[in-house]
Motif scaffolding. Structure first.
Motif, PDB file in Angstrom:
ATOM      1  N   ARG A 157      -0.435  10.609   9.823  1.00 57.77           N
ATOM      2  CA  ARG A 157      -0.082  11.460   8.674  1.00 57.77           C
ATOM      3  C   ARG A 157       0.331  10.645   7.450  1.00 57.77           C
ATOM      4  O   ARG A 157       0.601  11.211   6.395  1.00 57.77           O
ATOM      5  CB  ARG A 157       1.071  12.391   9.061  1.00 57.77           C
ATOM      6  N   CYS A 158       0.395   9.350   7.568  1.00 59.22           N
ATOM      7  CA  CYS A 158       0.754   8.507   6.410  1.00 59.22           C
ATOM      8  C   CYS A 158      -0.346   8.648   5.350  1.00 59.22           C
ATOM      9  O   CYS A 158      -1.513   8.338   5.627  1.00 59.22           O
ATOM     10  CB  CYS A 158       0.885   7.054   6.856  1.00 59.22           C
ATOM     11  N   PRO A 159      -0.022   9.143   4.167  1.00 60.76           N
ATOM     12  CA  PRO A 159      -1.066   9.451   3.179  1.00 60.76           C
ATOM     13  C   PRO A 159      -1.719   8.227   2.537  1.00 60.76           C
ATOM     14  O   PRO A 159      -2.809   8.328   1.994  1.00 60.76           O
ATOM     15  CB  PRO A 159      -0.312  10.283   2.131  1.00 60.76           C
ATOM     16  N   SER A 160      -1.067   7.090   2.602  1.00 60.88           N
ATOM     17  CA  SER A 160      -1.586   5.916   1.896  1.00 60.88           C
ATOM     18  C   SER A 160      -2.369   4.958   2.783  1.00 60.88           C
ATOM     19  O   SER A 160      -3.096   4.115   2.291  1.00 60.88           O
ATOM     20  CB  SER A 160      -0.418   5.143   1.273  1.00 60.88           C
ATOM     21  N   GLY A 161      -2.172   5.082   4.096  1.00 65.87           N
ATOM     22  CA  GLY A 161      -2.765   4.097   4.995  1.00 65.87           C
ATOM     23  C   GLY A 161      -1.931   2.846   5.138  1.00 65.87           C
ATOM     24  O   GLY A 161      -2.363   1.869   5.757  1.00 65.87           O
ATOM     25  N   VAL A 202       0.823  -1.204   0.000  1.00 66.98           N
ATOM     26  CA  VAL A 202       0.000   0.000   0.000  1.00 66.98           C
ATOM     27  C   VAL A 202       0.867   1.269   0.000  1.00 66.98           C
ATOM     28  O   VAL A 202       0.462   2.312  -0.503  1.00 66.98           O
ATOM     29  CB  VAL A 202      -0.939  -0.030   1.238  1.00 66.98           C
ATOM     30  N   CYS A 203       2.072   1.187   0.539  1.00 68.33           N
ATOM     31  CA  CYS A 203       2.967   2.350   0.683  1.00 68.33           C
ATOM     32  C   CYS A 203       3.234   3.009  -0.674  1.00 68.33           C
ATOM     33  O   CYS A 203       3.529   2.327  -1.656  1.00 68.33           O
ATOM     34  CB  CYS A 203       4.282   1.888   1.303  1.00 68.33           C
ATOM     35  N   ILE A 204       3.117   4.339  -0.699  1.00 67.35           N
ATOM     36  CA  ILE A 204       3.393   5.081  -1.935  1.00 67.35           C
ATOM     37  C   ILE A 204       4.740   5.813  -1.857  1.00 67.35           C
ATOM     38  O   ILE A 204       5.032   6.688  -2.654  1.00 67.35           O
ATOM     39  CB  ILE A 204       2.254   6.084  -2.252  1.00 67.35           C
ATOM     40  N   HIS A 205       5.536   5.495  -0.852  1.00 66.81           N
ATOM     41  CA  HIS A 205       6.914   6.014  -0.722  1.00 66.81           C
ATOM     42  C   HIS A 205       6.962   7.533  -0.697  1.00 66.81           C
ATOM     43  O   HIS A 205       7.835   8.151  -1.297  1.00 66.81           O
ATOM     44  CB  HIS A 205       7.807   5.444  -1.841  1.00 66.81           C
ATOM     45  N   SER A 206       6.023   8.100   0.037  1.00 66.71           N
ATOM     46  CA  SER A 206       5.997   9.556   0.180  1.00 66.71           C
ATOM     47  C   SER A 206       7.075  10.040   1.130  1.00 66.71           C
ATOM     48  O   SER A 206       7.411  11.211   1.145  1.00 66.71           O
ATOM     49  CB  SER A 206       4.634   9.983   0.703  1.00 66.71           C
ATOM     50  N   ALA A 207       7.566   9.145   1.993  1.00 75.07           N
ATOM     51  CA  ALA A 207       8.603   9.445   2.991  1.00 75.07           C
ATOM     52  C   ALA A 207       8.134  10.403   4.079  1.00 75.07           C
ATOM     53  O   ALA A 207       8.942  10.966   4.803  1.00 75.07           O
ATOM     54  CB  ALA A 207       9.875   9.965   2.334  1.00 75.07           C
ATOM     55  N   VAL A 208       6.830  10.584   4.198  1.00 67.19           N
ATOM     56  CA  VAL A 208       6.288  11.419   5.273  1.00 67.19           C
ATOM     57  C   VAL A 208       6.723  10.870   6.631  1.00 67.19           C
ATOM     58  O   VAL A 208       7.126  11.615   7.529  1.00 67.19           O
ATOM     59  CB  VAL A 208       4.742  11.476   5.176  1.00 67.19           C
ATOM     60  N   CYS A 209       6.669   9.572   6.795  1.00 67.05           N
ATOM     61  CA  CYS A 209       7.031   8.951   8.077  1.00 67.05           C
ATOM     62  C   CYS A 209       8.518   9.165   8.382  1.00 67.05           C
ATOM     63  O   CYS A 209       8.888   9.498   9.504  1.00 67.05           O
ATOM     64  CB  CYS A 209       6.700   7.464   8.058  1.00 67.05           C
ATOM     65  N   ILE A 210       9.352   9.004   7.378  1.00 62.14           N
ATOM     66  CA  ILE A 210      10.809   9.106   7.567  1.00 62.14           C
ATOM     67  C   ILE A 210      11.205  10.533   7.921  1.00 62.14           C
ATOM     68  O   ILE A 210      12.042  10.764   8.788  1.00 62.14           O
ATOM     69  CB  ILE A 210      11.508   8.615   6.278  1.00 62.14           C
TER      70      ILE A 210
END
Ligand code: SF4
Length: 74
Positions: free
Chosen positions: A60-64, A21-29
Motif C-alpha cells: 500500500r506504500c504509494p511511492s514504492g 523515494v518516500c513521499i511521507h504519506s504516512a500510510v505505513c505508519i
C-alpha cells in the motif's frame, strides 16, 4: 545528497526503504504502527508483525519507497 537505502530483516522477510523515494504519506505508519514507527532509530521492525502483514502493508506504500522480499520464496 542521496540517502542510503535501509534494509530491515527477519528470518522470513527482507524489507527495504529508500528515503529518497518516500513521499511521507504516512500510510505505513497508520496501517501498521507497531512495525513502522519513525520515533525509533531503527524505525522499521518487521519482527513485530507477521511477514504477511508486513508485506500487505508495503504493497500500500504509494511511492514504492518500501519494498519487500519473502525469504522463503527465494
Ligand atoms: S507509506 Fe511509503 S511513502 Fe508513505 S511514509 Fe511510508 S514509506 Fe513513505
Amino acid at each position: 545528497m542521496t540517502k542510503r537505502l535501509q534494509v530491515y530483516e527477519t528470518d522470513e522477510i527482507s524489507v527495504s526503504f529508500d528515503p529518497n523515494v518516500c513521499i511521507h504519506s504516512a500510510v505505513c505508519i497508520r496501517g501498521l504502527p507497531a512495525v513502522f514507527d519513525v520515533k525509533r532509530k531503527h524505525w522499521i521492525r518487521p519482527e513485530l508483525a507477521t511477514a504477511e502483514e508486513v508485506a500487505e502493508q508495503i504493497k500500500r506504500c504509494p511511492s514504492g519507497a518500501l519494498q519487500y522480499k519473502m525469504k522463503r520464496d527465494a
